[in-house]
Design an enzyme around this catalytic site. Structure first.
Site, PDB file in Angstrom:
ATOM      1  N   LYS A   3       0.835  -1.219   0.000  1.00 20.37           N
ATOM      2  CA  LYS A   3       0.000   0.000   0.000  1.00 20.37           C
ATOM      3  C   LYS A   3       0.864   1.261   0.000  1.00 20.37           C
ATOM      4  O   LYS A   3       0.527   2.254  -0.631  1.00 20.37           O
ATOM      5  CB  LYS A   3      -0.947   0.016   1.194  1.00 20.37           C
ATOM      6  N   GLY A  30      -6.158  -6.192   3.498  1.00 18.93           N
ATOM      7  CA  GLY A  30      -5.719  -7.568   3.726  1.00 18.93           C
ATOM      8  C   GLY A  30      -6.529  -8.578   2.946  1.00 18.93           C
ATOM      9  O   GLY A  30      -6.597  -8.541   1.718  1.00 18.93           O
ATOM     10  N   ILE A  58      -9.727  -8.978   2.781  1.00 19.32           N
ATOM     11  CA  ILE A  58     -11.081  -8.581   2.349  1.00 19.32           C
ATOM     12  C   ILE A  58     -11.078  -8.210   0.864  1.00 19.32           C
ATOM     13  O   ILE A  58     -10.321  -7.342   0.449  1.00 19.32           O
ATOM     14  CB  ILE A  58     -11.578  -7.354   3.154  1.00 19.32           C
ATOM     15  N   GLY A  77       1.451  -8.389  19.814  1.00 22.51           N
ATOM     16  CA  GLY A  77       1.834  -8.393  18.394  1.00 22.51           C
ATOM     17  C   GLY A  77       0.808  -7.745  17.474  1.00 22.51           C
ATOM     18  O   GLY A  77       0.947  -7.809  16.256  1.00 22.51           O
ATOM     19  N   GLU A 130       3.045  -2.507  16.265  1.00 22.88           N
ATOM     20  CA  GLU A 130       4.504  -2.491  16.115  1.00 22.88           C
ATOM     21  C   GLU A 130       5.123  -1.802  17.333  1.00 22.88           C
ATOM     22  O   GLU A 130       4.447  -1.034  18.026  1.00 22.88           O
ATOM     23  CB  GLU A 130       4.882  -1.662  14.880  1.00 22.88           C
ATOM     24  N   LYS A 152      -4.289   3.592   2.476  1.00 22.53           N
ATOM     25  CA  LYS A 152      -5.386   2.754   1.967  1.00 22.53           C
ATOM     26  C   LYS A 152      -6.523   3.630   1.431  1.00 22.53           C
ATOM     27  O   LYS A 152      -7.134   3.301   0.401  1.00 22.53           O
ATOM     28  CB  LYS A 152      -5.878   1.827   3.077  1.00 22.53           C
ATOM     29  N   GLY A 207      -2.623 -10.102   8.680  1.00 29.64           N
ATOM     30  CA  GLY A 207      -2.308 -11.483   9.035  1.00 29.64           C
ATOM     31  C   GLY A 207      -1.664 -12.159   7.831  1.00 29.64           C
ATOM     32  O   GLY A 207      -2.128 -11.965   6.698  1.00 29.64           O
TER      33      GLY A 207
HETATM   34  P1  NAP Z   1       7.853  -8.637   6.253  1.00 34.46           P
HETATM   35  O1  NAP Z   1       7.404  -9.689   7.198  1.00 34.46           O
HETATM   36  O2  NAP Z   1       8.668  -7.509   6.770  1.00 34.46           O
HETATM   37  O3  NAP Z   1       8.701  -9.355   5.086  1.00 34.46           O
HETATM   38  C1  NAP Z   1       9.418  -8.653   4.106  1.00 34.46           C
HETATM   39  C2  NAP Z   1      10.202  -9.675   3.284  1.00 34.46           C
HETATM   40  O4  NAP Z   1      10.859  -8.969   2.224  1.00 34.46           O
HETATM   41  C3  NAP Z   1      11.289 -10.410   4.073  1.00 34.46           C
HETATM   42  O5  NAP Z   1      11.348 -11.753   3.692  1.00 34.46           O
HETATM   43  C4  NAP Z   1      12.572  -9.682   3.662  1.00 34.46           C
HETATM   44  O6  NAP Z   1      13.728 -10.525   3.630  1.00 34.46           O
HETATM   45  C5  NAP Z   1      12.251  -9.274   2.240  1.00 34.46           C
HETATM   46  N1  NAP Z   1      12.971  -8.069   1.841  1.00 34.46           N
HETATM   47  C6  NAP Z   1      12.839  -6.827   2.365  1.00 34.46           C
HETATM   48  N2  NAP Z   1      13.684  -5.973   1.755  1.00 34.46           N
HETATM   49  C7  NAP Z   1      14.364  -6.705   0.838  1.00 34.46           C
HETATM   50  C8  NAP Z   1      15.385  -6.405  -0.094  1.00 34.46           C
HETATM   51  N3  NAP Z   1      15.906  -5.175  -0.198  1.00 34.46           N
HETATM   52  N4  NAP Z   1      15.848  -7.415  -0.885  1.00 34.46           N
HETATM   53  C9  NAP Z   1      15.360  -8.664  -0.776  1.00 34.46           C
HETATM   54  N5  NAP Z   1      14.378  -9.009   0.091  1.00 34.46           N
HETATM   55  C10 NAP Z   1      13.894  -8.033   0.887  1.00 34.46           C
HETATM   56  O7  NAP Z   1       6.619  -7.987   5.469  1.00 34.46           O
HETATM   57  P2  NAP Z   1       5.124  -8.552   5.382  1.00 34.46           P
HETATM   58  O8  NAP Z   1       4.410  -8.275   6.657  1.00 34.46           O
HETATM   59  O9  NAP Z   1       5.129  -9.926   4.822  1.00 34.46           O
HETATM   60  O10 NAP Z   1       4.501  -7.521   4.329  1.00 34.46           O
HETATM   61  C11 NAP Z   1       4.786  -7.621   2.938  1.00 34.46           C
HETATM   62  C12 NAP Z   1       3.922  -6.614   2.170  1.00 34.46           C
HETATM   63  O11 NAP Z   1       2.556  -6.956   2.369  1.00 34.46           O
HETATM   64  C13 NAP Z   1       4.059  -5.157   2.642  1.00 34.46           C
HETATM   65  O12 NAP Z   1       3.958  -4.299   1.545  1.00 34.46           O
HETATM   66  C14 NAP Z   1       2.871  -4.973   3.572  1.00 34.46           C
HETATM   67  O13 NAP Z   1       2.432  -3.624   3.644  1.00 34.46           O
HETATM   68  C15 NAP Z   1       1.841  -5.836   2.881  1.00 34.46           C
HETATM   69  N6  NAP Z   1       0.780  -6.329   3.759  1.00 34.46           N
HETATM   70  C16 NAP Z   1       1.103  -7.010   4.879  1.00 34.46           C
HETATM   71  C17 NAP Z   1       0.096  -7.488   5.692  1.00 34.46           C
HETATM   72  C18 NAP Z   1       0.407  -8.268   6.963  1.00 34.46           C
HETATM   73  O14 NAP Z   1      -0.528  -8.664   7.661  1.00 34.46           O
HETATM   74  N7  NAP Z   1       1.654  -8.539   7.277  1.00 34.46           N
HETATM   75  C19 NAP Z   1      -1.258  -7.248   5.365  1.00 34.46           C
HETATM   76  C20 NAP Z   1      -1.556  -6.557   4.184  1.00 34.46           C
HETATM   77  C21 NAP Z   1      -0.515  -6.097   3.387  1.00 34.46           C
HETATM   78  P3  NAP Z   1      14.351 -11.206   4.988  1.00 34.46           P
HETATM   79  O15 NAP Z   1      13.288 -12.166   5.425  1.00 34.46           O
HETATM   80  O16 NAP Z   1      15.569 -11.890   4.556  1.00 34.46           O
HETATM   81  O17 NAP Z   1      14.546 -10.058   5.940  1.00 34.46           O
END
Ligand code: NAP
Length: 439
Positions: free
Chosen positions: A106, A135, A137, A188, A191, A206, A309
């Protein structure tokens, strides 16, 4: 087993969402192939550190730190790294190399959406981002496809789970903001740096995405009015409950009809607002999200569920991957984004809502008349007034609390009037001013 064509899928990121996407892609490979009409071959997963511990077990040979090489030659690129760079560069690289792209990012779409959509348009690629607004939805596809023949009038969304969790516990348990935030961090839900959530930045991103789609208009992030929930305290929650409302952090995207001779415009705003307890959005508890859409022909629609999630978000991402695969096989273009309307975006001062103003005033004869007169001079019409004594006169004047519900008023008029009230001799303190949404 049907001998499907193979599509090469590159995954960028294996964090909360990416690791679940990788796992589901492998676990349900046969079913997904039947649905997509193509075998989705996960050719690699780009991460920062290939040795970092993962939520799910992933084959070591798929992990790489070389995202660029992975992208070259992929048919579908899934970006789940988050942040602006290098995600932006990688998405543009993927589009320019002929891939369709799926992202949940986003922050990136709210700031660089037009650049990414234009790049995709130029080469006939598609950008899918169902997971970017709420997410799990489904809301992007309903706005982009299902409602493409209707006219959206207003969207009111609870699009940030952390703030809804905090406000819901403050409402149901009578707890204070700081205590619930600390709890949310321990569990959790929040943040360690909660700024993006509690100050409304995440919800504003959003809102920009939803408003762009709903109103066929480019909505820059800095045109979204944003207020967070840090000023909401127990006494405001109590007053809201007493008046039959609940406080929710709302993303409001609204089509406005101008005055005489003026055309349509839109307003996009994020702030804590009062919602009638009978409104469907008032029933959204815990960290859940909901998006309430009012469309000219369809009427009222509500989309509800998990706004975040890892595995829940992965569901929306995989839906996009299947769509991307089907398009890759069948060709043709999707409904896509349109910014054809490009409606003007008005500042918050031009918005009209109802308000609840809470004041502490001198408990003396004539004070109510002075307050009513100031409101009337400021073109703010009173709907309800409730007065309670805060403390009795004890040598000096007593103090009373006035809770004033207004009819619809212009934000600019309202804020100037509240400033005049604050400066008047009779008002000790402006306790709170909250908008009332959901008419
Ligand atoms: P996250 O847990 O922080 O994971 C980010 C991943 O990207 C990690 O595996 C990290 O590698 C990798 N990464 C980051 N920078 C990198 C780089 N420069 N080169 C290579 N790999 C890189 O993030 P997330 O929570 O899964 O979220 C991912 C996306 O989904 C975001 O845009 C977030 O806004 C969106 N989103 C998340 C949620 C949620 O519930 N978490 C919900 C809706 C949308 P390492 O593992 O090696 O550090």
């Amino acid at each position: 087993m049907t001998d499907y064509r193979r599509l090469r899928v590159a995954l960028l990121g294996a964090g909360s969402v990416g690791s679940q996407v990788a796992s589901l892609l492998r676990q349900h490979a046969d079913e997904l192939a039947d649905r997509a009409g193509a075998r989705l071959e996960l050719v690699g997963i780009a991460v920062r550190d290939v040795d970092a511990p993962r939520d799910v077990e992933l084959p070591r040979e798929l992990l790489t730190t070389d995202a660029e090489s992975l992208i070259m030659g992929a048919d579908i690129v899934i970006e789940l790294m988050g942040g602006i760079e290098p995600a932006r560069t990688h998405l543009l690289q993927a589009i320019n190399s002929g891939a369709d792209v799926v992202t949940a990012n986003k922050a990136l779409l709210a700031t660089h959406g037009p650049e990414i959509f234009d790049a995709a348009d130029q080469v006939g690629a598609e950008v899918y981002y169902e997971a970017a607004a709420a997410g799990a939805i489904p809301i992007i596809r309903p706005l982009r496809d299902s409602l493409a023949g209707d006219r959206v009038q207003r969207i009111m969304g609870i699009v940030n789970g952390t703030t809804n969790y905090i406000l819901d516990r403050m409402d149901t348990e009578g707890a204070e903001f700081g205590d619930v935030l600390a709890d949310a961090q321990r569990l959790g839900y929040a943040e360690s740096d909660p700024t993006a959530d509690v100050e409304g930045y995440d919800a504003a991103q959003k809102a920009a995405i939803l408003a762009s789609l709903a109103f066929h208009t480019t909505v820059p992030l800095d045109s979204v009015h944003r207020e967070g929930i840090t000023s909401i305290d127990k006494s405001m929650m109590d007053a809201a409950r007493h008046a039959g409302y609940v406080v929710k952090l709302l993303a409001v995207c609204e089509r406005l009809t101008g005055g005489e001779g003026e055309g349509e415009s839109i307003s996009v705003r994020v702030y804590p607002a009062l919602i009638d307890r009978a409104h469907p959005l008032a029933t959204v508890h815990g960290a859940n999200n909901a998006v309430f859409v009012q469309a000219e022909a369809a009427g009222n629609l509500m989309f509800y569920g998990a706004g975040a999630g890892g595995v829940q978000t992965a569901s929306a991402v995989l839906g996009d991957v299947v769509s991307a695969a089907r398009r890759h096989i069948a060709g043709g273009v999707g409904v896509g984004e349109s910014t054809l309307a490009n409606l003007p975006i008005v500042p918050i001062g031009h918005v009209t809502t109802r308000y609840q103003i809470t004041l502490e005033v001198d408990d003396e004869p004539g004070v109510l008349a002075t307050v009513a007169g100031t409101l009337s001079e400021g073109r703010v019409s009173i709907a309800t007034v409730e007065q309670t004594v805060v403390h009795e006169a004890n040598g000096g004047p007593g103090v009373a609390r006035l809770v004033i519900g207004t009819h619809k008023a212009l934000e600019q008029d309202l804020s100037e009037t509240v400033d005049r009230l604050a400066a008047s001799g009779v008002v000790e303190r402006v306790v709170s001013v909250l908008r009332v949404e959901g008419d």
